[in-house]
Design a protein around this motif. Structure first.
Motif, PDB file in Angstrom:
ATOM      1  N   MET A  16     -15.384 -12.698  22.167  1.00 22.75           N
ATOM      2  CA  MET A  16     -15.166 -13.586  23.315  1.00 22.75           C
ATOM      3  C   MET A  16     -16.047 -14.833  23.244  1.00 22.75           C
ATOM      4  N   MET A  17     -17.238 -14.697  22.678  1.00 23.21           N
ATOM      5  CA  MET A  17     -18.152 -15.849  22.615  1.00 23.21           C
ATOM      6  C   MET A  17     -17.539 -16.997  21.823  1.00 23.21           C
ATOM      7  N   GLY A  18     -16.857 -16.690  20.752  1.00 18.63           N
ATOM      8  CA  GLY A  18     -16.236 -17.725  19.939  1.00 18.63           C
ATOM      9  C   GLY A  18     -14.942 -18.260  20.523  1.00 18.63           C
ATOM     10  N   LEU A  19     -14.365 -17.513  21.443  1.00 23.74           N
ATOM     11  CA  LEU A  19     -13.089 -17.912  22.033  1.00 23.74           C
ATOM     12  C   LEU A  19     -13.220 -18.547  23.417  1.00 23.74           C
ATOM     13  N   LEU A  20     -14.435 -18.666  23.923  1.00 27.15           N
ATOM     14  CA  LEU A  20     -14.620 -19.153  25.300  1.00 27.15           C
ATOM     15  C   LEU A  20     -13.900 -20.460  25.615  1.00 27.15           C
ATOM     16  N   PRO A  21     -14.009 -21.490  24.765  1.00 29.33           N
ATOM     17  CA  PRO A  21     -13.302 -22.735  25.107  1.00 29.33           C
ATOM     18  C   PRO A  21     -11.783 -22.542  25.198  1.00 29.33           C
ATOM     19  N   ASN A  22     -11.225 -21.767  24.298  1.00 25.56           N
ATOM     20  CA  ASN A  22      -9.783 -21.531  24.324  1.00 25.56           C
ATOM     21  C   ASN A  22      -9.367 -20.705  25.540  1.00 25.56           C
ATOM     22  N   PRO A  30     -13.440 -23.410  34.181  1.00 21.87           N
ATOM     23  CA  PRO A  30     -14.487 -24.074  33.396  1.00 21.87           C
ATOM     24  C   PRO A  30     -15.113 -23.089  32.396  1.00 21.87           C
ATOM     25  N   ILE A  31     -15.634 -23.605  31.303  1.00 20.75           N
ATOM     26  CA  ILE A  31     -16.239 -22.770  30.270  1.00 20.75           C
ATOM     27  C   ILE A  31     -17.361 -21.889  30.834  1.00 20.75           C
ATOM     28  N   PRO A  32     -18.235 -22.406  31.710  1.00 19.74           N
ATOM     29  CA  PRO A  32     -19.275 -21.513  32.258  1.00 19.74           C
ATOM     30  C   PRO A  32     -18.705 -20.312  33.024  1.00 19.74           C
ATOM     31  N   ILE A  78      -5.015  -4.717  29.233  1.00 19.18           N
ATOM     32  CA  ILE A  78      -5.115  -5.479  30.490  1.00 19.18           C
ATOM     33  C   ILE A  78      -5.566  -6.905  30.186  1.00 19.18           C
ATOM     34  N   SER A  79      -6.575  -7.036  29.335  1.00 22.56           N
ATOM     35  CA  SER A  79      -7.076  -8.373  28.974  1.00 22.56           C
ATOM     36  C   SER A  79      -6.023  -9.188  28.242  1.00 22.56           C
ATOM     37  N   ALA A  80      -5.355  -8.566  27.289  1.00 20.16           N
ATOM     38  CA  ALA A  80      -4.363  -9.287  26.479  1.00 20.16           C
ATOM     39  C   ALA A  80      -3.191  -9.776  27.315  1.00 20.16           C
ATOM     40  N   LEU A  81      -2.823  -9.011  28.322  1.00 19.14           N
ATOM     41  CA  LEU A  81      -1.665  -9.364  29.143  1.00 19.14           C
ATOM     42  C   LEU A  81      -2.046 -10.060  30.453  1.00 19.14           C
ATOM     43  N   ALA A  82      -3.318 -10.374  30.594  1.00 18.52           N
ATOM     44  CA  ALA A  82      -3.821 -10.939  31.851  1.00 18.52           C
ATOM     45  C   ALA A  82      -3.163 -12.271  32.178  1.00 18.52           C
ATOM     46  N   PRO A  83      -2.585 -12.368  33.365  1.00 19.82           N
ATOM     47  CA  PRO A  83      -1.990 -13.644  33.774  1.00 19.82           C
ATOM     48  C   PRO A  83      -3.016 -14.609  34.360  1.00 19.82           C
ATOM     49  N   ASN A  84      -4.214 -14.094  34.683  1.00 21.50           N
ATOM     50  CA  ASN A  84      -5.231 -14.946  35.306  1.00 21.50           C
ATOM     51  C   ASN A  84      -6.630 -14.453  34.943  1.00 21.50           C
ATOM     52  N   TYR A  85      -7.602 -15.233  35.341  1.00 22.10           N
ATOM     53  CA  TYR A  85      -9.003 -14.955  35.009  1.00 22.10           C
ATOM     54  C   TYR A  85      -9.468 -13.613  35.570  1.00 22.10           C
ATOM     55  N   GLU A  86      -9.152 -13.342  36.810  1.00 21.86           N
ATOM     56  CA  GLU A  86      -9.633 -12.125  37.465  1.00 21.86           C
ATOM     57  C   GLU A  86      -9.126 -10.877  36.753  1.00 21.86           C
ATOM     58  N   ASP A 161     -14.927 -34.586  29.248  1.00 24.04           N
ATOM     59  CA  ASP A 161     -14.869 -34.373  30.695  1.00 24.04           C
ATOM     60  C   ASP A 161     -14.382 -32.975  31.045  1.00 24.04           C
ATOM     61  N   GLY A 162     -14.802 -31.978  30.264  1.00 23.70           N
ATOM     62  CA  GLY A 162     -14.467 -30.594  30.552  1.00 23.70           C
ATOM     63  C   GLY A 162     -13.073 -30.164  30.158  1.00 23.70           C
ATOM     64  N   THR A 163     -12.313 -31.040  29.460  1.00 25.78           N
ATOM     65  CA  THR A 163     -10.963 -30.645  29.054  1.00 25.78           C
ATOM     66  C   THR A 163     -10.863 -30.665  27.532  1.00 25.78           C
ATOM     67  N   LEU A 164      -9.993 -29.834  27.037  1.00 23.94           N
ATOM     68  CA  LEU A 164      -9.782 -29.698  25.591  1.00 23.94           C
ATOM     69  C   LEU A 164      -8.640 -30.630  25.184  1.00 23.94           C
ATOM     70  N   GLU A 165      -8.842 -31.424  24.142  1.00 27.20           N
ATOM     71  CA  GLU A 165      -7.760 -32.284  23.662  1.00 27.20           C
ATOM     72  C   GLU A 165      -7.699 -32.258  22.154  1.00 27.20           C
ATOM     73  N   GLN A 166      -6.526 -32.437  21.615  1.00 24.52           N
ATOM     74  CA  GLN A 166      -6.283 -32.471  20.176  1.00 24.52           C
ATOM     75  C   GLN A 166      -6.440 -33.910  19.713  1.00 24.52           C
TER      76      GLN A 166
END
Length: 170
Positions: A16-22, A30-32, A78-86, A161-166
């Motif tokens: 999870m540590m390496g995947l946090l931004p994604n 937000p990442i935090p 549950i994590s893999a199919l999670a529709p939301n953060y909670e 500004d806190g967003t991911l862009e290509q």
């Protein structure tokens, strides 16, 4: 089999540590806040280890290992199919509850599978076997990523500004 379980549990804990931004981008947090997925797993380990160990002390150890891995799989589904953060946080906590008990029981079972003079080696193999599998997987992943980068146009991701862009890096 126990070393493979060690690999799976170790990977789930640390990946999870390496995947946090994604993950943060996918779940629109937000990442935090996404970082709490790491803390949530750790909290589940701390709370689950004594509870699971004491609550399952009289169970057959091999059956217990299977049950602990079933709990682990359920939490990861549950994590893999999670529709939301909670929901993802709940899945991470569910999968972490078995962590401490799995390592403790796995050590005992691993030691019981070999003659007394080889028990220390069996326990070391259980833990290092997981490490060997992790090293192999990371090495393979590095080779695959290198091959992928060499086949595709040069692109990178950056955070502004806190967003991911290509972005193109031609």
């Amino acid at each position: 089999a126990i070393a493979l379980g060690t690999f799976a549990v170790g990977t789930t804990e640390f990946i999870m540590m390496g995947l946090l931004p994604n993950v943060a981008a996918d779940l629109s947090v937000p990442i935090p806040i996404a970082g709490l997925l790491v803390s949530g797993y750790a909290l589940g380990v701390v709370l689950g280890a004594p509870v699971m160990t004491l609550g399952t002390a009289r169970m057959d150890r091999k059956s217990l290992l299977v049950g602990l891995m079933a709990l682990f799989v359920i939490g990861n589904l549950i994590s893999a199919l999670a529709p939301n953060y909670e929901t993802m946080l709940a899945g991470r906590i569910v999968s972490s509850l078995m962590h401490g008990a799995f390592f403790g029981v796995g050590s005992v079972v691993g030691a019981q599978l070999v003659p007394k003079e080889k028990q220390a080696r069996a326990i070391a193999l259980m833990f290092s076997g997981g490490q060997v599998l992790e090293d192999f997987a990371q090495s393979r992943a590095r080779r695959e990523m290198t091959a992928l980068v060499n086949r595709t146009p040069r692109e990178a991701r950056r955070y502004r500004d806190g967003t991911l862009e290509q972005v193109s890096v031609d």
